[in-house]
Design a protein around this motif. Structure first.
Motif, PDB file in Angstrom:
ATOM      1  N   UNK A 179      -8.747  -2.584  32.407  1.00 48.78           N
ATOM      2  CA  UNK A 179      -8.512  -3.741  31.541  1.00 48.78           C
ATOM      3  C   UNK A 179      -9.772  -4.564  31.302  1.00 48.78           C
ATOM      4  N   UNK A 180     -10.922  -3.956  31.430  1.00 47.80           N
ATOM      5  CA  UNK A 180     -12.164  -4.700  31.263  1.00 47.80           C
ATOM      6  C   UNK A 180     -12.804  -5.067  32.580  1.00 47.80           C
ATOM      7  N   UNK A 181     -12.104  -4.834  33.662  1.00 44.24           N
ATOM      8  CA  UNK A 181     -12.619  -5.124  35.002  1.00 44.24           C
ATOM      9  C   UNK A 181     -12.890  -3.796  35.684  1.00 44.24           C
ATOM     10  N   UNK A 182     -14.112  -3.641  36.193  1.00 46.53           N
ATOM     11  CA  UNK A 182     -14.470  -2.373  36.830  1.00 46.53           C
ATOM     12  C   UNK A 182     -14.587  -2.475  38.341  1.00 46.53           C
ATOM     13  N   UNK A 183     -14.578  -3.682  38.879  1.00 49.04           N
ATOM     14  CA  UNK A 183     -14.660  -3.812  40.317  1.00 49.04           C
ATOM     15  C   UNK A 183     -14.551  -5.244  40.770  1.00 49.04           C
ATOM     16  N   UNK A 184     -14.356  -5.399  42.061  1.00 51.16           N
ATOM     17  CA  UNK A 184     -14.265  -6.743  42.638  1.00 51.16           C
ATOM     18  C   UNK A 184     -14.594  -6.669  44.124  1.00 51.16           C
ATOM     19  N   UNK A 185     -14.956  -7.796  44.668  1.00 48.22           N
ATOM     20  CA  UNK A 185     -15.118  -7.971  46.106  1.00 48.22           C
ATOM     21  C   UNK A 185     -14.655  -9.389  46.404  1.00 48.22           C
ATOM     22  N   UNK A 236     -15.500 -12.069  43.555  1.00 51.66           N
ATOM     23  CA  UNK A 236     -16.496 -11.699  42.555  1.00 51.66           C
ATOM     24  C   UNK A 236     -15.930 -10.532  41.769  1.00 51.66           C
ATOM     25  N   UNK A 237     -15.929 -10.677  40.450  1.00 52.12           N
ATOM     26  CA  UNK A 237     -15.348  -9.672  39.573  1.00 52.12           C
ATOM     27  C   UNK A 237     -16.442  -9.104  38.689  1.00 52.12           C
ATOM     28  N   UNK A 238     -16.507  -7.778  38.630  1.00 51.36           N
ATOM     29  CA  UNK A 238     -17.463  -7.108  37.744  1.00 51.36           C
ATOM     30  C   UNK A 238     -16.706  -6.582  36.532  1.00 51.36           C
ATOM     31  N   UNK A 239     -17.220  -6.934  35.359  1.00 46.57           N
ATOM     32  CA  UNK A 239     -16.583  -6.553  34.110  1.00 46.57           C
ATOM     33  C   UNK A 239     -17.259  -5.323  33.520  1.00 46.57           C
ATOM     34  N   UNK A 240     -16.552  -4.665  32.626  1.00 39.02           N
ATOM     35  CA  UNK A 240     -17.014  -3.420  32.018  1.00 39.02           C
ATOM     36  C   UNK A 240     -18.353  -3.592  31.295  1.00 39.02           C
ATOM     37  N   UNK A 241     -18.635  -4.809  30.817  1.00 35.79           N
ATOM     38  CA  UNK A 241     -19.903  -5.055  30.114  1.00 35.79           C
ATOM     39  C   UNK A 241     -21.083  -5.224  31.075  1.00 35.79           C
ATOM     40  N   UNK A 242     -20.826  -5.120  32.377  1.00 38.52           N
ATOM     41  CA  UNK A 242     -21.881  -5.224  33.379  1.00 38.52           C
ATOM     42  C   UNK A 242     -22.018  -6.591  34.008  1.00 38.52           C
ATOM     43  N   UNK A 243     -21.414  -7.606  33.404  1.00 39.95           N
ATOM     44  CA  UNK A 243     -21.476  -8.953  33.967  1.00 39.95           C
ATOM     45  C   UNK A 243     -20.593  -9.048  35.202  1.00 39.95           C
ATOM     46  N   UNK A 244     -21.052  -9.821  36.161  1.00 44.68           N
ATOM     47  CA  UNK A 244     -20.264 -10.110  37.357  1.00 44.68           C
ATOM     48  C   UNK A 244     -20.174 -11.619  37.504  1.00 44.68           C
ATOM     49  N   UNK A 245     -18.982 -12.099  37.814  1.00 46.53           N
ATOM     50  CA  UNK A 245     -18.752 -13.537  37.969  1.00 46.53           C
ATOM     51  C   UNK A 245     -18.111 -13.797  39.315  1.00 46.53           C
ATOM     52  N   UNK A 246     -18.588 -14.833  39.981  1.00 46.49           N
ATOM     53  CA  UNK A 246     -18.037 -15.233  41.271  1.00 46.49           C
ATOM     54  C   UNK A 246     -17.206 -16.489  41.066  1.00 46.49           C
ATOM     55  N   UNK A 247     -16.002 -16.452  41.576  1.00 47.62           N
ATOM     56  CA  UNK A 247     -15.085 -17.586  41.507  1.00 47.62           C
ATOM     57  C   UNK A 247     -14.871 -18.094  42.925  1.00 47.62           C
ATOM     58  N   UNK A 248     -15.268 -19.347  43.170  1.00 48.94           N
ATOM     59  CA  UNK A 248     -15.154 -19.963  44.491  1.00 48.94           C
ATOM     60  C   UNK A 248     -14.037 -20.987  44.504  1.00 48.94           C
ATOM     61  N   UNK A 249     -13.476 -21.214  45.681  1.00 49.57           N
ATOM     62  CA  UNK A 249     -12.494 -22.281  45.824  1.00 49.57           C
ATOM     63  C   UNK A 249     -13.091 -23.585  45.307  1.00 49.57           C
ATOM     64  N   UNK A 256      -3.889  -4.666  43.196  1.00 50.18           N
ATOM     65  CA  UNK A 256      -2.918  -3.768  42.567  1.00 50.18           C
ATOM     66  C   UNK A 256      -3.453  -3.157  41.275  1.00 50.18           C
ATOM     67  N   UNK A 257      -4.563  -3.709  40.783  1.00 47.30           N
ATOM     68  CA  UNK A 257      -5.215  -3.131  39.616  1.00 47.30           C
ATOM     69  C   UNK A 257      -4.544  -3.444  38.297  1.00 47.30           C
ATOM     70  N   UNK A 258      -3.822  -4.557  38.259  1.00 49.82           N
ATOM     71  CA  UNK A 258      -3.121  -4.901  37.032  1.00 49.82           C
ATOM     72  C   UNK A 258      -2.913  -6.412  36.953  1.00 49.82           C
ATOM     73  N   UNK A 259      -3.176  -6.972  35.769  1.00 54.50           N
ATOM     74  CA  UNK A 259      -2.859  -8.367  35.532  1.00 54.50           C
ATOM     75  C   UNK A 259      -3.968  -9.374  35.749  1.00 54.50           C
ATOM     76  N   UNK A 260      -5.068  -8.988  36.353  1.00 53.45           N
ATOM     77  CA  UNK A 260      -6.123  -9.956  36.656  1.00 53.45           C
ATOM     78  C   UNK A 260      -6.784 -10.481  35.388  1.00 53.45           C
TER      79      UNK A 260
END
Length: 67
Positions: A7-13, A20-33, A51-55
């Motif tokens: 869905x445009x997301x290729x990875x996360x940690x 931190x979410x890595x998107x298909x365009x190569x950008x990675x964004x970190x979301x902190x509390x 679960x790989x769906x809905x994020x």
């Protein structure tokens, strides 16, 4: 980095306080509390990533956490 879905997301940690979410365009964004990203929303993001769906939809519906 774990993978999610096509869905445009290729990875996360994640940690207990961020994801931190890595998107298909190569950008990675970190979301902190924060005031806008509370523990409930962070946990939902982590659950959806696992679960790989809905994020991507969750992010699109919760624009306030993107700032």
């Amino acid at each position: 980095m774990a993978t999610s879905s096509t869905s445009g997301i290729v990875g996360y940690v994640h940690t207990n306080t961020s994801i931190t979410i890595k998107f298909i365009n190569g950008n990675a964004y970190r979301y902190d509390l924060s005031a806008v990203l509370d523990k409930t929303k962070l946990n939902e993001m982590i659950k959806l990533a696992k679960i790989g769906s809905g994020l991507n939809s969750f992010l699109n519906k919760n624009h306030e956490i993107l700032s």
